[in-house]
Motif scaffolding. Structure first.
Motif, PDB file in Angstrom:
ATOM      1  N   ILE A 276       0.862  -1.195   0.000  1.00 38.56           N
ATOM      2  CA  ILE A 276       0.000   0.000   0.000  1.00 38.56           C
ATOM      3  C   ILE A 276       0.890   1.234   0.000  1.00 38.56           C
ATOM      4  CG2 ILE A 276      -1.942   1.188   1.082  1.00 38.56           C
ATOM      5  CD1 ILE A 276      -2.447  -1.334   2.732  1.00 38.56           C
ATOM      6  N   ARG A 277       0.643   2.140  -0.938  1.00 37.31           N
ATOM      7  CA  ARG A 277       1.303   3.442  -0.962  1.00 37.31           C
ATOM      8  C   ARG A 277       0.252   4.509  -0.633  1.00 37.31           C
ATOM      9  NH1 ARG A 277       3.759   0.594  -5.207  1.00 37.31           N
ATOM     10  NH2 ARG A 277       6.041   0.478  -5.010  1.00 37.31           N
ATOM     11  N   PHE A 278       0.338   5.044   0.575  1.00 34.82           N
ATOM     12  CA  PHE A 278      -0.616   6.051   1.020  1.00 34.82           C
ATOM     13  C   PHE A 278      -0.243   7.413   0.433  1.00 34.82           C
ATOM     14  CE2 PHE A 278      -0.930   2.806   4.388  1.00 34.82           C
ATOM     15  CZ  PHE A 278      -2.300   2.588   4.351  1.00 34.82           C
ATOM     16  N   LYS A 279      -1.280   8.160   0.015  1.00 33.25           N
ATOM     17  CA  LYS A 279      -1.094   9.423  -0.688  1.00 33.25           C
ATOM     18  C   LYS A 279      -1.575  10.598   0.165  1.00 33.25           C
ATOM     19  CE  LYS A 279      -0.074   7.168  -4.573  1.00 33.25           C
ATOM     20  NZ  LYS A 279       1.182   7.295  -5.341  1.00 33.25           N
ATOM     21  N   ASP A 280      -0.869  11.762   0.020  1.00 37.45           N
ATOM     22  CA  ASP A 280      -1.342  12.990   0.654  1.00 37.45           C
ATOM     23  C   ASP A 280      -2.269  13.724  -0.304  1.00 37.45           C
ATOM     24  OD1 ASP A 280       0.226  14.252  -1.246  1.00 37.45           O
ATOM     25  OD2 ASP A 280       1.890  14.618   0.130  1.00 37.45           O
ATOM     26  N   PRO A 281      -2.879  14.854   0.110  1.00 36.97           N
ATOM     27  CA  PRO A 281      -3.813  15.561  -0.789  1.00 36.97           C
ATOM     28  C   PRO A 281      -3.211  15.968  -2.123  1.00 36.97           C
ATOM     29  CG  PRO A 281      -4.108  16.323   1.461  1.00 36.97           C
ATOM     30  CD  PRO A 281      -2.910  15.420   1.473  1.00 36.97           C
ATOM     31  N   ALA A 282      -1.884  16.106  -2.183  1.00 42.09           N
ATOM     32  CA  ALA A 282      -1.238  16.448  -3.452  1.00 42.09           C
ATOM     33  C   ALA A 282      -0.957  15.194  -4.286  1.00 42.09           C
ATOM     34  CB  ALA A 282       0.064  17.200  -3.183  1.00 42.09           C
ATOM     35  N   ILE A 657     -11.803 -14.613 -26.276  1.00 42.79           N
ATOM     36  CA  ILE A 657     -11.315 -13.241 -26.350  1.00 42.79           C
ATOM     37  C   ILE A 657     -12.410 -12.375 -25.743  1.00 42.79           C
ATOM     38  CG2 ILE A 657     -10.518 -11.385 -27.862  1.00 42.79           C
ATOM     39  CD1 ILE A 657      -9.876 -13.597 -29.929  1.00 42.79           C
ATOM     40  N   PHE A 658     -12.094 -11.591 -24.715  1.00 46.13           N
ATOM     41  CA  PHE A 658     -13.155 -10.943 -23.961  1.00 46.13           C
ATOM     42  C   PHE A 658     -12.794  -9.500 -23.598  1.00 46.13           C
ATOM     43  CE2 PHE A 658     -10.342 -13.005 -20.912  1.00 46.13           C
ATOM     44  CZ  PHE A 658     -10.129 -12.011 -19.969  1.00 46.13           C
ATOM     45  N   TYR A 659     -13.848  -8.755 -23.248  1.00 43.97           N
ATOM     46  CA  TYR A 659     -13.721  -7.399 -22.714  1.00 43.97           C
ATOM     47  C   TYR A 659     -14.698  -7.269 -21.560  1.00 43.97           C
ATOM     48  CZ  TYR A 659     -14.475  -2.387 -22.144  1.00 43.97           C
ATOM     49  OH  TYR A 659     -14.599  -1.131 -21.613  1.00 43.97           O
ATOM     50  N   GLU A 660     -14.280  -6.584 -20.496  1.00 48.88           N
ATOM     51  CA  GLU A 660     -15.189  -6.341 -19.374  1.00 48.88           C
ATOM     52  C   GLU A 660     -14.824  -5.019 -18.703  1.00 48.88           C
ATOM     53  OE1 GLU A 660     -12.746  -9.556 -16.558  1.00 48.88           O
ATOM     54  OE2 GLU A 660     -14.885  -9.797 -16.945  1.00 48.88           O
ATOM     55  N   ASP A 661     -15.837  -4.348 -18.187  1.00 43.21           N
ATOM     56  CA  ASP A 661     -15.598  -3.079 -17.484  1.00 43.21           C
ATOM     57  C   ASP A 661     -16.568  -2.936 -16.332  1.00 43.21           C
ATOM     58  OD1 ASP A 661     -18.056  -1.635 -18.262  1.00 43.21           O
ATOM     59  OD2 ASP A 661     -17.202  -1.573 -20.265  1.00 43.21           O
ATOM     60  N   GLU A 662     -16.160  -2.145 -15.354  1.00 46.54           N
ATOM     61  CA  GLU A 662     -16.997  -1.775 -14.212  1.00 46.54           C
ATOM     62  C   GLU A 662     -16.749  -0.304 -13.892  1.00 46.54           C
ATOM     63  OE1 GLU A 662     -16.435  -4.174 -10.774  1.00 46.54           O
ATOM     64  OE2 GLU A 662     -16.727  -6.083 -11.818  1.00 46.54           O
ATOM     65  N   THR A 663     -17.822   0.443 -13.746  1.00 51.04           N
ATOM     66  CA  THR A 663     -17.726   1.835 -13.315  1.00 51.04           C
ATOM     67  C   THR A 663     -18.319   1.932 -11.920  1.00 51.04           C
ATOM     68  OG1 THR A 663     -17.913   2.647 -15.593  1.00 51.04           O
ATOM     69  CG2 THR A 663     -18.350   4.218 -13.817  1.00 51.04           C
ATOM     70  N   PHE A 664     -17.510   2.372 -10.944  1.00 50.06           N
ATOM     71  CA  PHE A 664     -17.965   2.382  -9.561  1.00 50.06           C
ATOM     72  C   PHE A 664     -17.653   3.721  -8.904  1.00 50.06           C
ATOM     73  CE2 PHE A 664     -13.731   0.475  -9.721  1.00 50.06           C
ATOM     74  CZ  PHE A 664     -13.023   1.217  -8.781  1.00 50.06           C
ATOM     75  N   LEU A 665     -18.316   3.970  -7.778  1.00 45.17           N
ATOM     76  CA  LEU A 665     -18.078   5.177  -6.997  1.00 45.17           C
ATOM     77  C   LEU A 665     -16.723   5.083  -6.308  1.00 45.17           C
ATOM     78  CD1 LEU A 665     -21.590   5.702  -5.341  1.00 45.17           C
ATOM     79  CD2 LEU A 665     -20.568   7.072  -7.173  1.00 45.17           C
ATOM     80  N   ALA A 666     -15.868   6.074  -6.540  1.00 44.25           N
ATOM     81  CA  ALA A 666     -14.539   6.093  -5.932  1.00 44.25           C
ATOM     82  C   ALA A 666     -14.637   6.837  -4.599  1.00 44.25           C
ATOM     83  CB  ALA A 666     -13.541   6.761  -6.870  1.00 44.25           C
ATOM     84  N   VAL A 667     -15.153   6.155  -3.578  1.00 45.18           N
ATOM     85  CA  VAL A 667     -15.583   6.826  -2.345  1.00 45.18           C
ATOM     86  C   VAL A 667     -14.419   7.416  -1.545  1.00 45.18           C
ATOM     87  CG1 VAL A 667     -17.690   5.461  -2.141  1.00 45.18           C
ATOM     88  CG2 VAL A 667     -15.576   4.622  -1.123  1.00 45.18           C
ATOM     89  N   TYR A 756      -5.347   3.883  -9.294  1.00 45.57           N
ATOM     90  CA  TYR A 756      -6.056   4.989  -9.935  1.00 45.57           C
ATOM     91  C   TYR A 756      -6.155   6.133  -8.929  1.00 45.57           C
ATOM     92  CZ  TYR A 756     -10.097   3.522  -7.162  1.00 45.57           C
ATOM     93  OH  TYR A 756     -10.921   3.194  -6.106  1.00 45.57           O
ATOM     94  N   SER A 757      -6.224   7.381  -9.414  1.00 47.62           N
ATOM     95  CA  SER A 757      -6.372   8.563  -8.571  1.00 47.62           C
ATOM     96  C   SER A 757      -5.411   8.473  -7.380  1.00 47.62           C
ATOM     97  CB  SER A 757      -7.829   8.703  -8.120  1.00 47.62           C
ATOM     98  OG  SER A 757      -8.039   9.897  -7.407  1.00 47.62           O
ATOM     99  N   ASN A 758      -5.956   8.466  -6.158  1.00 49.99           N
ATOM    100  CA  ASN A 758      -5.104   8.382  -4.971  1.00 49.99           C
ATOM    101  C   ASN A 758      -5.047   6.974  -4.384  1.00 49.99           C
ATOM    102  OD1 ASN A 758      -7.686   8.218  -4.006  1.00 49.99           O
ATOM    103  ND2 ASN A 758      -7.393   9.666  -2.308  1.00 49.99           N
TER     104      ASN A 758
END
Length: 803
Positions: A276-282, A657-667, A756-758
């Motif tokens: 785990i790499r914890f991130k600051d607000p920046a 041969i497949f493709y899959e995706d999920e869009t979720f809330l990044a709480v 992704y993101s933080n």
């Protein structure tokens, strides 16, 4: 394009018109009992060449369609019975009633079951993999399932097109966890299996939440008598393991009985690496934690199954099926070592954590059914009642010690939990089935009730805190009632066939958390249509389109808000706000010579319930939670080859041969949502060889490659698995030795990455996937007297042709 399947619908071939007729009827024995899956073929009178052929359904009913006007012979055949020829002058649709076959026990004794190859049948709504008395039926039931077309094995999960499959046993749902199902199938001999039915889109008669289905059909004796077997296996990996099992079959004039028992004492080891790499607000890394977790598990799991069939008359069949799963005093020991560094890589502190879990589990189920044949040939009514009792308890104790960079003790933290869960499941069902012109009709009603009560007591054992933490203790009650009604119509018009189904389900749910004083009530009615449209392209080719709407209800354990801790920084928790998810499932299939199968599938998963892991950068915790995603889609192209290259070499090659995706809330992130997506390839190449002339030596190899897949917020890296085995039959097939080696390349496990993101965390687990197993099976009694599917029936037909 959101629904590319509709483009393909426009490419359906036009209907070829022509005058043709159908012949329908049933196949029975001399006592009037149905002979399910018997072979029925139509022959030219002039030279006895085959014009058409079909396997009867599970009730012995058959329909041969698309027959041109002429005079023919109709022949019915079933392993262990004398076949008959019936002369027919076909100028219109014919209903011929019952074809009666007589047992031929003497011929049974002459049959040499050598090198028979499995046969795949494409039906309107399923793929039937006939394995009885074939080399694909070697090994245990779990081996047979993972050789079945379209089945993917990931860990202990059995999947079809990326979805977890629901396992049925003789068309009855198995109410066991994935781990219990794995243990049950591993202890069940493969030679007890007649066929595997792979049902990616189940018809209306199945529950709407079942998803794809694997239905295991077992063998039955065709002549009165007894047969049995004992099995033993020894396995060597990091720790040695062993298993014992026995199976018994008896058939009388009116009573048939099957019983199976296994015990699998095991000591298992798994190592997990968590980063785990914890991130600051920046969004700069300010802390880097690397954790090693060594998990040692001791278990004494036992499984028992009993099936009793009673036929008091030629019109009635009673069945009682019971299953017991018992796992006492399962012990899980976690030894965790965490190195904590700052953003510059300098050592900040270390953590040593030890926790022990003690689990007790008992799972009992009973299923009673009665089938009554009606006056109309092939028609019947059936009722079924089922009960499952589940009781689970877990005691956990854990302690964490923190040390500074010099190894000096800083502080300690200790906790213990006492959790228990009891579940009662009640179901009742009534079904009606009747043949109609060129097809059949079925309808039924079903009711189910689930009553679950769970509780957890959390104790903080530090001296500075009170012993009982009310904030983390809770009691959770879950009640679910579902009422369903369904109807299904099947019609066959020569080269075209259509199966339509509609299922309606009324659901009422009440979930109550006493500690949170929170009640989640759900009350809804939903319709679930299904469609299967098929066209024959010649004698051996077919084209099929199917569609179904399904539901995924939250599991009661997922709604449970309890927290289960690895340590105070890493835990799982339930989500009482989950709601059902609805999916639309499309599949387009082209079958060529009943050997090559091409499938294009598309699935709109809707608000799919996914397992998401979030890191809290402020409080430095990692938690796993179930969440309804915002949207999710999956589609792919599957290519399957299942054939015998030679009489002694069977090949199964599955490609996807497949493709899959999920869009979720990044709480836990500054962004509102995130879409996790992957494109990949899955391939499995399996070979089964008969090495000796007498068929006593057999070998198999399998190579599986997966580029990666989605697991909630994680993307999983590639995995490669190479397995090999060899088997030797002794004493006229009375005994079998087998030696199996799995995960020879030691690359069966992938790395889970969420970045992704933080969020930046990884997980790599190495359970004992690499091992060598030695197994022994001894058969006694009249062990040859079983019905058979596949090529053994073809051999019978050839013998009759020569007569």
């Amino acid at each position: 394009m959101r629904y590319p399947i509709f483009i393909i619908l426009g490419l359906l071939p036009v209907l070829i018109y022509g005058q043709s007729f159908s012949v329908s009827g049933s196949v029975r024995d001399a006592d009037g009992k149905s002979l399910p899956f018997a072979n029925v073929i139509l022959l030219q009178v002039s030279d006895s060449t085959q014009v058409k052929g079909i396997s009867a359904d599970e009730t012995g009913r058959f329909v041969l369609s698309g027959i041109k006007p002429d005079i023919y012979y109709l022949q019915a055949a079933y392993f262990g019975y004398r076949s008959v020829l019936v002369g027919l002058d076909i100028r219109r649709d014919l209903e011929i009633g019952a074809i009666v076959l007589e047992p031929d026990v003497e011929w049974l004794d002459e049959v040499l079951l050598l090198g028979n190859q499995p046969v795949i049948e494409r039906k309107a709504d399923r793929l039937v993999f006939n394995v009885e008395n074939t080399i694909a039926g070697e090994g245990n039931a779990y081996d047979v399932l993972r050789r079945s077309p379209g089945v993917i094995v990931t860990g202990e999960n059995l999947e079809i097109r990326g979805q977890q499959a629901t396992v049925y046993f003789n068309n009855r749902k198995v109410q066991l966890s994935q781990e219990e199902i794995s243990e049950f199938l591993t202890g069940l001999s493969g030679n007890t299996i007649s066929a595997i039915e792979v049902i990616p889109n189940p018809p209306a008669s199945y529950e709407a939440e079942d998803g794809p289905i694997l239905n295991i059909r077992t063998t039955t004796n065709v002549a009165p008598g007894y047969k049995g077997s004992i099995r033993a296996q020894a396995e060597q990996s990091i720790f040695p393991k062993y298993g014992l099992g026995t199976g018994h079959y008896f058939k009388g004039d009116k009573l048939s009985f099957f019983a199976n028992y296994t015990i699998n004492p095991r000591k298992e080891f798994s190592r997990s690496d968590i980063g785990i790499r914890f991130k600051d607000p920046a969004n700069t890394t300010y802390a880097d934690w690397q954790t090693n977790n060594d998990i040692t598990t001791r278990s004494w799991a036992q499984q028992a199954t009993a099936i009793l069939d009673y036929t008091p008359s030629e019109k009635d069949l009673f069945n009682l099926t019971a299953n017991a799963s018992y796992s006492p005093n399962k012990q899980i020991r976690n030894e965790v070592f965490t190195v904590m560094r700052d953003g510059a890589g300098q050592l900040d502190s270390t953590l040593v954590n030890e926790s022990e879990l003690d689990d007790d589990l008992i799972n009992l189920s009973a299923d009673l059914s009665h089938e009554r044949r009606l006056k109309k040939d092939g028609a019947f009514i059936k009722w079924n009642a089922h009960y499952t009792y589940y009781d689970f308890s877990r005691q956990q104790a854990g302690a964490s010690d923190y040390f500074d960079p010099s190894g000096n003790f800083l502080r300690t933290f200790g906790f213990s939990t006492d959790a228990r869960q009891q579940i009662d499941i009640y179901t009742g069902q009534f079904d009606f089935y009747t043949p109609i012109k060129n097809g059949n009709f079925e309808t039924g009603v079903r009711a189910s009730a689930i009553r679950s009560n769970s509780a957890i007591d959390y104790f903080d054992v530090n001296n500075s805190q009170p012993p009982f933490d009310i904030a983390l203790s809770d009691e959770f009650e879950y009640n679910e009632d579902v009422g369903a009604i369904y109807a299904s119509l099947y019609q066959d018009w020569g080269k075209w066939s259509l199966k339509l189904g509609l299922r309606g389900e009324q659901t009422e749910v009440e979930a109550r958390s006493l500690a949170l004083n929170q009640i989640n009530n759900q009350n809804y009615f939903e319709l679930f249509p299904s469609l299967f449209l098929s066209r024959k392209l010649g004698e051996e080719n077919s084209f099929t389109l199917d569609y179904s709407r399904r539901i995924t209800r939250p599991k009661y354990s997922d709604l449970n808000p309890f927290r289960y801790f690895l340590n105070e920084n890493d835990f799982d928790e339930g989500n009482p706000n989950l709601v059902p998810a609805f999916s639309h499932n499309f599949n387009l299939n082209l079958s060529i010579k009943d050997t090559y199968f091409i499938d294009f599938y598309y699935r709109d998963n809707g608000a799919y319930i996914s397992r998401i892991t979030f890191q809290d950068n402020l409080n430095q915790t990692l938690r796993e939670i179930k969440q309804n995603v915002l949207e999710s889609t999956s589609y792919g192209l599957d290519l399957t080859l299942a054939t015998s290259l030679t009489p002694k070499w069977y090949v199964y090659f599955y490609n996807s041969i497949f493709y899959e995706d999920e869009t979720f809330l990044a709480v836990e992130s500054p962004i509102e949502q995130f879409t996790n997506e992957v494109s990949g390839y899955y391939g499995n190449l399996s070979n089964i060889f008969t090495l000796s002339k007498d068929g006593s030596w057999k070998a198999d190899t399998s190579l599986t490659y997966l580029t990666g897949f989605l697991y909630g917020s994680f993307q999983v890296s590639e995995m490669i698995t190479l397995n090999a085995g060899i088997r030797k039959s002794l004493w006229n097939n009375r005994a079998t030795f087998s030696l199996t080696a799995e995960d020879l390349l030691r690359r069966a496990n992938g790395t889970y990455v969420s970045r992704y993101s933080n969020q930046d965390n990884t997980h790599f687990s190495r359970p004992e996937t690499q091992f060598v197993r030695l197994s022994f099976t001894y058969n006694f009694g009249n062990f040859r007297l079983s019905n058979a599917d596949g090529d053994i029936q073809k051999s019978e037909l050839q013998r009759l042709d020569n007569e």
